[in-house]
Design a protein around this motif. Structure first.
Motif, mmCIF file in Angstrom:
data_model
loop_
_atom_site.group_PDB
_atom_site.id
_atom_site.type_symbol
_atom_site.label_atom_id
_atom_site.label_comp_id
_atom_site.label_asym_id
_atom_site.label_seq_id
_atom_site.Cartn_x
_atom_site.Cartn_y
_atom_site.Cartn_z
ATOM 1 N N UNK A 80 -62.285 -22.283 55.721
ATOM 2 C CA UNK A 80 -61.032 -21.571 55.498
ATOM 3 C C UNK A 80 -60.032 -22.420 54.713
ATOM 4 N N UNK A 81 -60.189 -23.756 54.748
ATOM 5 C CA UNK A 81 -59.307 -24.638 53.983
ATOM 6 C C UNK A 81 -59.494 -24.460 52.477
ATOM 7 N N UNK B 216 -61.363 -24.162 46.468
ATOM 8 C CA UNK B 216 -62.372 -23.575 45.593
ATOM 9 C C UNK B 216 -62.163 -22.080 45.369
ATOM 10 N N UNK B 217 -61.837 -21.341 46.449
ATOM 11 C CA UNK B 217 -61.597 -19.898 46.281
ATOM 12 C C UNK B 217 -60.515 -19.658 45.229
ATOM 13 N N UNK B 218 -59.435 -20.472 45.313
ATOM 14 C CA UNK B 218 -58.307 -20.297 44.392
ATOM 15 C C UNK B 218 -58.673 -20.720 42.970
ATOM 16 N N UNK B 219 -59.320 -21.891 42.816
ATOM 17 C CA UNK B 219 -59.579 -22.389 41.461
ATOM 18 C C UNK B 219 -60.571 -21.497 40.714
ATOM 19 N N UNK C 235 -61.593 -20.032 64.335
ATOM 20 C CA UNK C 235 -61.955 -21.403 64.729
ATOM 21 C C UNK C 235 -63.040 -21.382 65.803
ATOM 22 N N UNK C 236 -63.935 -22.376 65.763
ATOM 23 C CA UNK C 236 -65.035 -22.455 66.725
ATOM 24 C C UNK C 236 -64.757 -23.570 67.731
ATOM 25 N N UNK C 237 -64.583 -23.206 68.985
ATOM 26 C CA UNK C 237 -64.448 -24.214 70.040
ATOM 27 C C UNK C 237 -65.846 -24.573 70.525
ATOM 28 N N UNK C 238 -66.368 -25.674 70.041
ATOM 29 C CA UNK C 238 -67.763 -26.013 70.322
ATOM 30 C C UNK C 238 -67.909 -26.532 71.746
ATOM 31 N N UNK C 239 -68.810 -25.882 72.496
ATOM 32 C CA UNK C 239 -69.117 -26.286 73.863
ATOM 33 C C UNK C 239 -70.636 -26.270 74.009
ATOM 34 N N UNK C 240 -71.214 -27.388 74.406
ATOM 35 C CA UNK C 240 -72.674 -27.474 74.528
ATOM 36 C C UNK C 240 -73.222 -26.440 75.509
ATOM 37 N N UNK D 149 -65.449 -16.652 54.724
ATOM 38 C CA UNK D 149 -64.601 -17.807 55.005
ATOM 39 C C UNK D 149 -64.887 -18.289 56.417
ATOM 40 N N UNK D 150 -65.202 -19.554 56.578
ATOM 41 C CA UNK D 150 -65.616 -20.101 57.861
ATOM 42 C C UNK D 150 -64.472 -20.849 58.537
ATOM 43 N N UNK D 151 -64.295 -20.569 59.841
ATOM 44 C CA UNK D 151 -63.253 -21.252 60.603
ATOM 45 C C UNK D 151 -63.607 -22.707 60.857
ATOM 46 N N UNK D 152 -62.589 -23.490 61.196
ATOM 47 C CA UNK D 152 -62.796 -24.923 61.436
ATOM 48 C C UNK D 152 -63.457 -25.148 62.798
ATOM 49 N N UNK D 153 -64.204 -26.232 62.905
ATOM 50 C CA UNK D 153 -64.911 -26.581 64.134
ATOM 51 C C UNK D 153 -64.021 -27.484 64.989
ATOM 52 N N UNK D 154 -63.756 -27.046 66.232
ATOM 53 C CA UNK D 154 -62.902 -27.776 67.172
ATOM 54 C C UNK D 154 -63.722 -28.185 68.391
ATOM 55 N N UNK D 155 -63.144 -29.031 69.251
ATOM 56 C CA UNK D 155 -63.840 -29.344 70.499
ATOM 57 C C UNK D 155 -63.621 -28.202 71.489
ATOM 58 N N UNK D 156 -64.186 -28.294 72.670
ATOM 59 C CA UNK D 156 -64.164 -27.155 73.598
ATOM 60 C C UNK D 156 -62.779 -26.843 74.140
#
Length: 457
Positions: free
Chosen positions: A66-67, A72-75, A141-146, A94-101
Motif C-alpha cells: 500500500x506504500x 510505483x503506482x503513481x509514477x 494490515x495483517x496482524x501476523x499470529x503463528x 494493493x497489499x496491506x503492511x505486515x504487523x505483529x499480532x
C-alpha cells in the motif's frame, strides 16, 4: 557512494581524455520505475507494435504494498500521462503492511520480527500463502499470529488430506453409494468452480480461496461423514481432483501432491482450467438449496436434543417437520425420500414425519423406550471399542477379540445384540473376562463401571 563524498571523485574520459565529474541535474530515480512498461521493450526504438498495438500495454494488473500508492503506482500513472497514454494498468492489488499480532510494526529493536524461513520450514510455503490470501482483504494490515497458521493448516490442508486418506482406505472398495449425496457433491463442485472462476476474473483472490475452503469443509463434514463406508470412490476421486485443480494457483505444491497421489498423469499445472468442472449430469440445480435446508433442519433438531440432554448417539423415535414453509423451502424434501433419510441419519431418528399441524418448524419426540435405550447403549459401546482400535493402531480390516467386564443389566444388552456389536467393530469373538490385551479402557456407562479391552485376532 553518496554526496558529498562522490563530488571528490573524478574520472578520465576514455575517448577525449577530459575530466568527468558527477552530473548535478539528476532525475528522480522513481522515474525508472514509471518508465518500466516502455523501457523494458526499448520503446519507441524497438517493439512499437507490442506497445501501440496493445499486446504489452496496459498491464492486466499490478500488485504491490500500500506504500506504493505514492511510489510505483503513481509514477506509472505519471509517466503514462506525460506520454499522453491511457492508464498503464487495468487492475491494482494493493497489499496491506505486515504487523505483529498486537498490531505493532515489526522491528528488530522491538524484538517482534518473525523469521519467515522458520515459518516456511514449520508449516510449508502453501500454508503461508493460503493464510495471507484468506486472513483479511488484501489492502488491510495483517496482524501476523503463528496460531492463525496452525488454524489454516488444520482447517484446510489437514481436512483435505484426511479426505484423501479416507479415499485411499475405502474408495477402491465396492459400495452402494447414496445417490442424492453423489449428485449434491458434484453440484457443489461445479458451483464452486464457477464461483472461483468468477472471483479470479475480478481479482477477488480471498473470496475465491474461501469458496474452496467451504467446498473442502462440505466434502469432509457432510459428504464423507454422511456417506461413511457407502462412499462412491469414483465420485470422491472426481471431487478431490477438481479441488486439486482449483487449488493449483493458490497452493501449487500441495495441489500437485494431491493430484499425483490420486493417480492422475502429468502435472496439475498442465491441466485445462475449465476441466475442473464435472461433466456429470446432476438431477436438479435445486438440490443445493434442498440439501442446505436438510442441514438447517438438522441443526434445529440437534439443538433440541442438546436442550433435552440427550446425546446424538442415542436413537430417538420421531422428528416432525412442517412441509409448507415460506418460499416453498421444504417442497423438495417432500418429493425426495433420500433427503429425509439423510435428515433422519444426521439427527439419529427412526422416522421423519411431515406434519403441518405442529407448532414451530420442528417437533422432536424425546421419549426413550427400553428398545431405544438399549440401542443407544450399544452405539456407545461401539464408539468406545472403535477408540480402542485406534489406540492399538489397528487397520480397518484387522479382526479383534473383544473383552468386557460389565454389570448384569448391560451384559443382557450385549448378549441380546452380540452379532450386531461384532459386525460393527469387526470382532471375531466377544469374551466376558480379562485376558492379555493390546489396549484397555476403564470408564462408566449408564453410571455403572465398565472395563473394555481389545487384542488382535
Amino acid at each position: 557512494m553518496h554526496r558529498p563524498f562522490v563530488d571528490e571523485v573524478y574520472l578520465r574520459c576514455s575517448e577525449c581524455g577530459s575530466k568527468m565529474e558527477r552530473v548535478k541535474e539528476v532525475a528522480d530515480v522513481w522515474f525508472d520505475s514509471g518508465a518500466m512498461p516502455f523501457a523494458q521493450w526499448h520503446y519507441p526504438f524497438e517493439n512499437k507494435k507490442l506497445i501501440d498495438g496493445g499486446a504489452q500495454y496496459p498491464a492486466d494488473y499490478i500488485a504491490e504494498g500500500i506504500d506504493q500508492t505514492r511510489g510505483w503506482f503513481y509514477t506509472l500513472l505519471a509517466v503514462a500521462t506525460l506520454l499522453k497514454r491511457d492508464l498503464p494498468y487495468r487492475n491494482v492489488i494493493s497489499l496491506g503492511l505486515l504487523l505483529d499480532k498486537t498490531g505493532q510494526k515489526m522491528s528488530k529493536s522491538k524484538g517482534n520480527v518473525v523469521d519467515p524461513w522458520q515459518m516456511l520450514q514449520k508449516y510449508g510455503a502453501d500454508v503461508l500463502r493460503w493464510y495471507f490470501y484468506t486472513v483479511n482483504p488484501p489492502g488491510e494490515p495483517k496482524r501476523f499470529d503463528e496460531n492463525d497458521l496452525r488454524k489454516t493448516l488444520n482447517k484446510l490442508f489437514m481436512l483435505l488430506y484426511n479426505s484423501f486418506v479416507f479415499y485411499s482406505t475405502y474408495g477402491k472398495e465396492k459400495h452402494k453409494p447414496i445417490k442424492v449425496l453423489d449428485e449434491w457433491i458434484i453440484d457443489r463442485l461445479n458451483a464452486t468452480a464457477d464461483m472461483v472462476t468468477a472471483n479470479l476474473e475480478v481479482y477477488a483472490i480471498g473470496d475465491a480461496a474461501q469458496e474452496i475452503e467451504a467446498l473442502v469443509d462440505d466434502l469432509s463434514r457432510w459428504y464423507i461423514r454422511r456417506s461413511r463406508k457407502n462412499v462412491s470412490g469414483k465420485t470422491l476421486r472426481l471431487v478431490l481432483s477438481g479441488i486439486a485443480k482449483m487449488m493449483a494457483p493458490f497452493a501449487p505444491f500441495f495441489a500437485e501432491a494431491l493430484w499425483l497421489s490420486l493417480g492422475n498423469k502429468d502435472s496439475v499445472h498442465l491441466q485445462d482450467w475449465t476441466s475442473m468442472r464435472s461433466k456429470s449430469k446432476v438431477k436438479s440445480s435445486k438440490l443445493l438449496t434442498a440439501m442446505a435446508e436438510v442441514r438447517r433442519l438438522a441443526s434445529l433438531a440437534l439443538a433440541e436434543r442438546e436442550k433435552a440432554g440427550i446425546k446424538v448417539r442415542q436413537p430417538l423415535r420421531e422428528l416432525r417437520i412442517k412441509p409448507c414453509l415460506p418460499a416453498g423451502r421444504n417442497k423438495e424434501l417432500e418429493k425426495n425420500k433420500e433427503l429425509l433419510n439423510l435428515l433422519a441419519d444426521e439427527v439419529n431418528i427412526k422416522e421423519v414425519v411431515l406434519d403441518n399441524k405442529i407448532n414451530g418448524e420442528i417437533q422432536l419426540d424425546t421419549t426413550l423406550t427400553p428398545e431405544l435405550r438399549n440401542e443407544g447403549i450399544l452405539r456407545e459401546l461401539v464408539r468406545m471399542v472403535q477408540g480402542l482400535r485406534h489406540d492399538a493402531k489397528y487397520q480397518p480390516h484387522d479382526k479383534i477379540i473383544l473383552m468386557m467386564e460389565l454389570p448384569k443389566e448391560l451384559l443382557k444388552v450385549v448378549d441380546a445384540n452380540s452379532r450386531e456389536l461384532k459386525m460393527a467393530v469387526n470382532a471375531k469373538n466377544v469374551v466376558f473376562k480379562k485376558e492379555k490385551f493390546d489396549a484397555e479402557l476403564n470408564t462408566k456407562l449408564e453410571n455403572a463401571p465398565v472395563w473394555i479391552a481389545v487384542k488382535k485376532f
